[in-house]
Design an enzyme around this catalytic site. Structure first.
Site, mmCIF file in Angstrom:
data_model
loop_
_atom_site.group_PDB
_atom_site.id
_atom_site.type_symbol
_atom_site.label_atom_id
_atom_site.label_comp_id
_atom_site.label_asym_id
_atom_site.label_seq_id
_atom_site.Cartn_x
_atom_site.Cartn_y
_atom_site.Cartn_z
ATOM 1 N N ILE A 144 28.488 23.209 27.297
ATOM 2 C CA ILE A 144 28.204 24.602 27.815
ATOM 3 C C ILE A 144 27.495 24.182 29.363
ATOM 4 O O ILE A 144 27.987 24.706 30.354
ATOM 5 C CB ILE A 144 27.019 25.175 27.107
ATOM 6 C CG1 ILE A 144 27.519 25.721 25.807
ATOM 7 C CG2 ILE A 144 26.205 26.519 27.848
ATOM 8 C CD1 ILE A 144 26.588 26.503 24.859
ATOM 9 N N ASP A 156 7.006 30.725 33.904
ATOM 10 C CA ASP A 156 8.303 30.349 34.495
ATOM 11 C C ASP A 156 9.248 31.328 34.168
ATOM 12 O O ASP A 156 10.427 31.088 34.017
ATOM 13 C CB ASP A 156 8.776 28.914 34.291
ATOM 14 C CG ASP A 156 9.818 28.383 35.108
ATOM 15 O OD1 ASP A 156 9.742 29.049 36.390
ATOM 16 O OD2 ASP A 156 10.389 27.281 34.800
#
Length: 361
Positions: A34, A152
């Site tokens: 991926i 984040d």
């Protein structure tokens, strides 16, 4: 010849993906590449037990204290969190002894894409923006109710599938909220991605209060409206200049909140800037979306909207349902601050934290 990105496994040992051994059999097979994270590769795989494809992240953190710290934070938090809009951990694979443990494999639900990739290729309808924002805030309500800060939040940390379900991921920089120890000097280095950083991070804050995440969500909403980052600062001070270029100069009242004189004097030294109206920046946006955006992208963290009030905002009214916006059972506590622990200790803690997934545990 194996297809590009597909795995080869001629001898029954670990499957190889792009030259990397993925030692996750026999339960997980048919691996496909991926992508690459900061310290590991991500593959999809077939889960022989649940008969679905899953995502497996290979993490090799043990050479670096920082990577160990982030891995332990992520595992500790995600194993305790259970929420539809937060990625869970389904399984963790590692060697049976600490001496043999070089890698950790984290198995999670497979999500087709993330908001960063989506925004590179698609203009979102108002309905999609509204639904994505609702899910981000619904997940954040749970995170904040556990007294945790993500710190984040950005488009690449918002995973999406084809049915538009959204899950927040990457808790490697998360912290327990600590408003009493939030104050720091002017321009202390801060790790999270610059473009989504609140102005107080550049001025006088460690980012230990919940308002830090709300600012990031505001930046993400703006990016969904225009397919480009709203404050793409090239460096630390440039980031602040981008913010003030749109929000305008802070008021006297907002300046008074900045205890650090160096930071306050820097702001006072800048030429006066007027606020740019949101409807000039985003002429096609729903006015209710812009009203909520304004409340999230507020310079003064004490005046910034909180997550519950954001969920109750008229823009999200078609989805808002406080009875279906769960909170954490108990606030999260890190028994110890991980920042100062040596990597050997962190490795032991990761070994213990992952034991529950070992056969026969």
């Amino acid at each position: 010849m194996a297809a590009a990105g597909a795995a080869s496994n001629p001898g029954g040992g670990p499957e190889m993906v792009r030259g990397q051994a993925f030692d996750v059999g026999p339960r997980y097979i048919n691996l496909a590449y991926i992508g690459e994270g900061a310290y590991g590769m991500v593959c999809s795989a077939h889960d022989n037990v649940n008969k679905v494809r899953v995502a497996i992240k290979k993490i090799s953190p043990f050479e670096h204290q920082t990577y160990c710290q982030r891995t332990l934070r992520e595992i500790k938090i995600l194993l305790r969190f259970k929420h539809e809009n937060i990625i869970g951990i389904n399984d963790i694979i590692r060697a049976p002894t600490i001496e043999q443990m070089k890698d950790v494999y984290i198995v999670q639900d497979l999500m087709e894409t993330d908001l960063y990739k989506l925004l590179k290729t698609q203009h979102l309808s108002n309905d999609h923006i509204c639904y994505f924002l609702y899910q981000i805030l619904r997940g954040l309500k749970y995170i904040h109710s556990a007294n945790v800060l993500h710190r984040d939040l950005k488009p690449s940390n918002l995973l999406l599938n084809t049915t538009c379900d959204l899950k927040i991921c990457d808790f490697g920089l998360a912290r327990v909220a600590d408003p009493d120890h939030d104050h720091t000097g002017f321009l202390t280095e801060y790790v999270a991605t610059r473009w989504y950083r609140a102005p107080e991070i550049m001025l006088n804050s460690k980012g230990y209060t919940k308002s830090i995440d709300i600012w990031s969500v505001g930046c993400i909403l703006a990016e969904m409206l225009s397919n480009r980052p709203i404050f793409p600062g090239k460096h630390y001070l440039d980031q602040l200049n981008h913010i003030l270029g749109i929000l305008g100069s802070p008021s006297q009242e907002d300046l008074n909140c900045i205890i650090n004189l160096k930071a306050r004097n820097y702001l006072l030294s800048l030429p006066h800037k007027n606020k740019v109206p949101w409807n000039r920046l985003f002429p096609n946006a729903d006015p209710k979306a812009l009203d909520l955006l304004d409340k999230m992208l507020t310079f003064n963290p004490h005046k910034r909207i909180e997550v519950e009030a954001a969920l109750a905002h008229p823009y999200l009214e078609q989805y808002y349902d406080p009875s279906d916006e769960p909170v954490a059972e108990a606030p999260f506590k890190f028994e110890m601050e991980l920042d100062d622990l040596p990597k050997e200790t962190l490795k032991e803690l990761i070994f213990e934290e992952t034991a529950r997934f070992q056969p026969g545990y």
